[in-house]
Structure formats: C-alpha cells, structure tokens
Write an enzyme that holds these catalytic residues in place. Structure first.
Site, PDB file in Angstrom:
ATOM      1  N   SER A 112       0.802  -1.239   0.000  1.00 46.89           N
ATOM      2  CA  SER A 112       0.000   0.000   0.000  1.00 46.89           C
ATOM      3  C   SER A 112       0.826   1.277   0.000  1.00 46.89           C
ATOM      4  O   SER A 112       0.252   2.373  -0.067  1.00 46.89           O
ATOM      5  CB  SER A 112      -0.962   0.011   1.203  1.00 46.89           C
ATOM      6  OG  SER A 112      -2.072  -0.817   0.955  1.00 46.89           O
ATOM      7  N   LYS A 115       0.027   3.674  -2.726  1.00 45.35           N
ATOM      8  CA  LYS A 115      -1.017   4.698  -2.629  1.00 45.35           C
ATOM      9  C   LYS A 115      -0.447   6.111  -2.524  1.00 45.35           C
ATOM     10  O   LYS A 115      -1.165   7.092  -2.754  1.00 45.35           O
ATOM     11  CB  LYS A 115      -1.933   4.412  -1.439  1.00 45.35           C
ATOM     12  CG  LYS A 115      -2.783   3.145  -1.587  1.00 45.35           C
ATOM     13  CD  LYS A 115      -3.722   2.974  -0.407  1.00 45.35           C
ATOM     14  CE  LYS A 115      -4.668   1.797  -0.609  1.00 45.35           C
ATOM     15  NZ  LYS A 115      -4.036   0.495  -0.352  1.00 45.35           N
ATOM     16  N   SER A 172      -6.492   3.353   4.391  1.00 46.83           N
ATOM     17  CA  SER A 172      -5.815   2.541   3.375  1.00 46.83           C
ATOM     18  C   SER A 172      -6.813   1.725   2.566  1.00 46.83           C
ATOM     19  O   SER A 172      -6.528   0.593   2.143  1.00 46.83           O
ATOM     20  CB  SER A 172      -4.775   1.610   4.013  1.00 46.83           C
ATOM     21  OG  SER A 172      -3.829   1.198   3.043  1.00 46.83           O
TER      22      SER A 172
END
Length: 429
Positions: A112, A115, A172
């Site tokens: 993640s 991101k 997230s």
C-alpha cells in the site's frame, strides 16, 4: 598620423584577440585558492569532470539520488543499525541527503505504499482544479468490489472526493483508491499509465505500477530509493493536503478506522506517511518526523510484523536525529567566492547559491566541512544572475559530501569594445 596609429593599434588588438582565442582554447586548466570561513576553496578552470558529473535532468522538485550519491553514515564512526529487514533508508529532507541505507536499489513489492503515488496524482488534480474535495461521485461496481483493506463505500451511492481521500490515506481503503483513480483519469487503466509516467518524470527509474492500490502484481515494484523520492514529492509539492497523513482516524458509513501508522501516537515528532502489507512485501512503513525544525524520513520494507516495522522505524529515526546534525554552508545570494571575470564592466564576479545550502554531517564534524569550487570554463561576460558556471563541492575528510551548482549571484554586463579587446590582450600574458 594619430589616426593611423589608432587604426594600427586596433588591428594589433584584434590580432591579439584572435591569438588569445586560440591560446585560450588550448591552454591547460588553471587553479586558484582562497578561504571561506576557514575552509580552503580551490577554483578549477575548464574542469571537464564538473560537466561530466551532472546528472540527467528530470522534472522533479527535489534532488534525485543515485548509486553514486554520497551516504553520510560513511563519514561517521558510529555504526548504522542492522535491522532484520529487506531494505531501508534514512533521508534528511532539509539537506536532501541520504543519512544511511541498506539495499537502496533492491526491487521490492511496495504494497500500500503504492497509494502515495495515487495520492500525488489526486493532489495534482485538486491543485489544477480538475476535481474538488466537495465533488460528489457515484461509486462504481469495480471500486466497490476491490478486495483487501476497505473504506466500505457502497455501489451506486454518492461519496465526496474529500471522504475518498481520507478513506485511502487514513484507512488505506483499496475501494476508495480505485474510485479516486476513476475520478481523476476516467478509468483505472488510464490512471495506471499516468502513475508510470509520473514515476519517470520524478526520476523513479526502478519503479513500475500495475494498479493504484499496491495489491500483489508482477507489474508493481519499486525500491527504497524511489520511495524516498516519492515521499519527498508528497511533502514538498502538496503541503495543503499533507495533514491527511497525520489524521488519527476516520469514520465512514458508521465504521471508525484508525490510522495504521502507529508512530503517530508515540509523541516522537512523526506526522506521516504510509503503511503497507502483503504476504510478498512483508510489513512496510514510510515514516517522517520533525524535530527542532529538521525533517527526517525513514523507509522500512520487509519487516515481520506491525510491531517490528514500527520499532525499526523509530530506531532508524532516532539514529538519524541523534548521530547527525545539519549545518548551513551557503546562504542564499551570498558569495562563496569572488572570481575573475573577463570582458566585463567589472573585473570580479560573486559566485555562490541562490538558495540556502544545508549539509548533514556526523555530529562533531560540523566545522570540518571544506568548500571546493569548480568552473566549467573561463568566466566571460555577460554573466546573468542565476547562471550556472560550475559546481561547488562540500568536502569532508577529503571526500565529497555534497555537490551543488555554482551560480552567479550578481549579474555582470559586457564591457565595451575597447575593454573586451584589452582583456583579450591581457589574457595572452
């Protein structure tokens, strides 16, 4: 008679100028030394190494590092930490220097942490007013079905861009991330193309994105060096939206989720950035803290648990703050050196930096930094303010700690014809 003598003198000067040109093009480099704050400054003319050392230009607001970039811990007597992880880096944002690293160019799965690039593109769209925080969008089925961590948006329901941002950064949420990609680019696939274009523009040369979330994909990989570049862009380019990364929690659809960055709650100066985890990537964390006005980033990938990634990150941050300090070695617009200028209205030009230059050094060695200037060639007027004429190196223990462009701090206009010819004549002797 006097007219003939004047004409003859002009011819001699012109011929001397031509001879000087030939002489100047073929002469060996000259050197000079002076002192700045007790440090030796060596000025080298016509130094080909200076031009060869210039990195390729990319569209970036930060200094892009590479395998040849000096690492400050190499100058220290204190051994760096040795955490049991795949790779790590500690970076000083104020000086744009690597404090320490292990395997900075090892290709890893970012999970993640991906991101952050998605956030960067969304922030850019907000800055360009292509979208707005209060803009309402309809949740697509594709976004709603995205697996992994979720914000819990519902298909065909309306949600604001501002809520989606918090769902992506604080929670997230993969569903929020895909929805934002569709809002910015029209489709996830087009957005992924934009992510990869931005990575190249930033100088992230060992990075590829296969989707905006960081879910496992053979097309998604990066390095801790490239992640340090991305983190700096988030911090420096988008200060208006940076507060989302320190937001402790967010509630959507009556579901409250806490920020997954546990360092935010430890009162150690941490105010961002992002966590990540997949089976392939392990537990990852990019964290950044500010102490006494100094910002340091730590990047940890491949830890064994949430607890490990947080403890290792704090250890690295503490190591960077406690064992290294920053020193301003050049003030904005103030000369580091005065140099001879040819064919100008004045005979001296001030050279330095148009912005402050800070170096990170091992504690106790702040006053041992020496300044070395190198010129790309003879300084010939006209010279414009801000014009790059060489490089300035900051040297510690005989090794280059940092290098910056050497620029003209005060413009020098070209002299008249007689003045130019006189300098050409002088240059022969």
């Amino acid at each position: 008679m006097s007219s003939r003598r004047l004409l003859l003198g002009m011819i001699v000067v012109a011929l001397a100028g031509g001879a000087y040109y030939f002489y100047d093009k073929n002469k060996t480099p000259a050197q000079a030394e002076t002192t700045v704050n007790g440090s030796v400054v060596t000025s080298v003319l016509n130094n080909p190494a200076s031009a060869a050392a210039k990195a390729p230009e990319v569209r970036s607001s930060i200094t892009v590092t590479n395998a040849q970039t000096p690492v400050v811990s190499d100058f220290a007597s204190v051994a760096p930490p040795s955490p049991p992880i795949k790779a790590w880096m500690v970076f000083d944002v104020n000086s744009n220097q690597i404090i320490g690293n292990v395997e900075p160019d090892l290709k890893i799965s970012p999970a993640s942490l991906t991101k952050l690039m998605t956030a960067s593109l969304v922030f850019a769209a907000l800055d360009d007013k292509r979208i707005s925080l209060d803009q309402m969008v309809t949740v697509s089925e594709k976004a709603w079905k995205t697996g992994g961590s979720r914000m819990f948006i519902e298909v065909n329901k309306q949600v604001s861009v501002g809520d989606l941002l918090q769902g992506m950064i604080v929670q997230s949420g993969n569903d929020a991330t895909v929805q934002l990609a569709e809002v910015v680019a029209g489709s996830e696939s087009v957005f992924v193309g934009q992510m990869n274009q931005e990575a190249k523009a930033f100088g992230m040369n060992n990075t590829s994105f296969g989707d905006p979330t960081g879910l496992p994909s053979p097309d998604t990989y990066t390095t801790v060096r490239d992640l340090s570049i991305l983190a700096q862009h988030i911090i420096k380019d988008h200060p208006s939206y940076y507060h989302y990364f320190s937001q402790p929690d967010f509630t959507y659809n009556k579901i409250k989720q806490s920020n997954r960055n546990g360092l935010l709650y430890r009162n150690i100066g941490v105010d961002g950035l992002k966590t990540g985890h997949t089976d392939d990537a392990g537990y990852c964390l990019i964290s950044t803290a500010v102490r006494d006005g100094r910002r340091v980033i730590s990047i940890v990938v491949g830890a064994n648990s949430i607890r490990d990634r947080e403890q290792i990150s704090q250890t690295l941050l503490d190591w960077g703050f406690q064992n290294f300090s920053n020193k301003t070695v050049a003030e904005a617009g103030k000369p580091l050196v005065q140099s001879r200028v040819w064919e100008g209205e004045t005979k001296q030009v001030s050279l330095g930096s148009l912005s402050p230059v800070t170096v990170t050094v091992p504690r106790g060695q702040e006053n041992a930094v020496q300044v070395v200037t190198q010129y790309d060639g003879k300084l010939v007027a006209p010279l414009a303010k801000g014009q790059t004429v060489g490089s300035v190196q900051f040297v510690l223990d005989g090794k280059i700690l940092k290098q910056e462009p050497l620029v003209v701090t005060e413009a020098v206009a070209q002299a008249g014809f007689v003045g130019r010819m006189w300098d050409k004549l002088l240059g022969m002797f």
